[in-house]
Design an enzyme around this catalytic site. Structure first.
Site, PDB file in Angstrom:
ATOM      1  N   SER A  63       0.850  -1.192   0.000  1.00 62.63           N
ATOM      2  CA  SER A  63       0.000   0.000   0.000  1.00 62.63           C
ATOM      3  C   SER A  63       0.883   1.238   0.000  1.00 62.63           C
ATOM      4  O   SER A  63       1.991   1.222   0.556  1.00 62.63           O
ATOM      5  CB  SER A  63      -0.888   0.020   1.246  1.00 62.63           C
TER       6      SER A  63
ATOM      7  N   TYR B 250      -1.895  -0.743  10.193  1.00 61.81           N
ATOM      8  CA  TYR B 250      -1.953  -1.251   8.822  1.00 61.81           C
ATOM      9  C   TYR B 250      -0.771  -0.728   8.018  1.00 61.81           C
ATOM     10  O   TYR B 250      -0.087  -1.488   7.317  1.00 61.81           O
ATOM     11  CB  TYR B 250      -3.270  -0.815   8.190  1.00 61.81           C
TER      12      TYR B 250
END
Length: 262
Positions: free
Chosen positions: A140, A154
């Site tokens: 990401s 995350y």
């Protein structure tokens, strides 16, 4: 099927894709099926409308789930030529670092880092022994652009996945196995919508306000929209293909221009 996808590009290739029941994983499964691959995927529950792919019910956040999937791949496919780790997401609450408990941190690592580590350990040896293979880890842009209010754990897990991927590429590249990373920005999937709903609930606001808050935290998307799952799947397929035979140890960003620096 996109016009630039040759229907036999992956004919005879054995492709394992995690989290193929929805979102980006589902689009990636379909992309490889459209190009002639034999595809296996896994999730905790089988979707009713999944067709064409071999499915394994497994919880990949646990070591046992990784073993179940790896064994199924070896038994049913006879091995894996392309390994795509799509599994990931954020289930932690908003509220910044102080809202994250030990359990939240462990859950984010078990969802975003450890499934790739475990499956690689189980399946890369057969690629290396054969002298060929491609591995794509989906990370990401939040490894560089974390949303401190909502996705700190995350983002940290995806940063760890990216660093692990680079180390792995240095080790297995000389053995004929290519390892690359795809780092999407905001992809509007079911998981993205769930994040919006969760942030709205935790703040007492509306989903529209939560979506706008994510866009503002990201600094906006110059392209004007989130990516579609099919667009990310196309990049994954390219990196797995012979067209990318000299691309190794790289991290490809697909974010509509969200990251503001080079």
């Amino acid at each position: 099927m996109p016009p630039y996808s040759h229907p036999a590009e992956f004919e005879g290739r054995r492709v394992l894709i995690t989290a193929g029941s929805k979102g980006t994983g589902r689009a990636t499964v379909q992309r490889f099926l459209d190009a002639g691959a034999r595809v296996m995927t896994a999730a905790r529950r089988r979707p009713e409308d999944l067709t064409g792919a071999d499915f394994v019910e497994a919880d990949l956040t646990s070591p046992d789930g990784a073993h179940v999937l790896a064994e199924a791949a070896m038994e049913r496919l006879g091995g894996v030529d392309v390994l795509v780790h799509v599994l990931g997401g954020s289930r932690a609450p908003g509220g910044g670092f102080a809202a994250l408990t030990e359990e939240h941190w462990r859950a984010e690592l078990d969802l975003n880092l450890m499934p790739a580590v475990r499956l690689d350990r189980l399946l890369l040896p057969q690629m290396a022994a054969r002298g060929s293979g491609a591995v794509i880890h989906v990370a990401s842009i939040q490894r560089r652009l974390p949303l401190h209010d909502s996705t700190t754990a995350y983002a940290a897990a995806k940063a760890a996945l990216t660093t692990y991927s680079k180390a792995l590429s240095k080790e297995v590249g000389p053995k004929g196995v290519r390892v690359n990373v795809v780092s999407p920005g905001w992809i509007y999937t079911e998981a993205a919508d769930a994040l919006v709903q969760r942030l709205a609930a935790s703040s007492g606001g509306t989903p529209d306000a939560a979506r706008q808050g994510i866009l503002e935290a990201l600094g906006g998307i110059p392209l004007g929209r989130p990516a579609r799952p099919e667009e990310v799947a196309e990049l994954i397929a390219f990196l797995a293909s012979d067209r990318a035979s000299a691309i190794h140890g790289a991290d490809y960003v697909i974010d509509g221009g969200t990251i503001p620096t080079v």
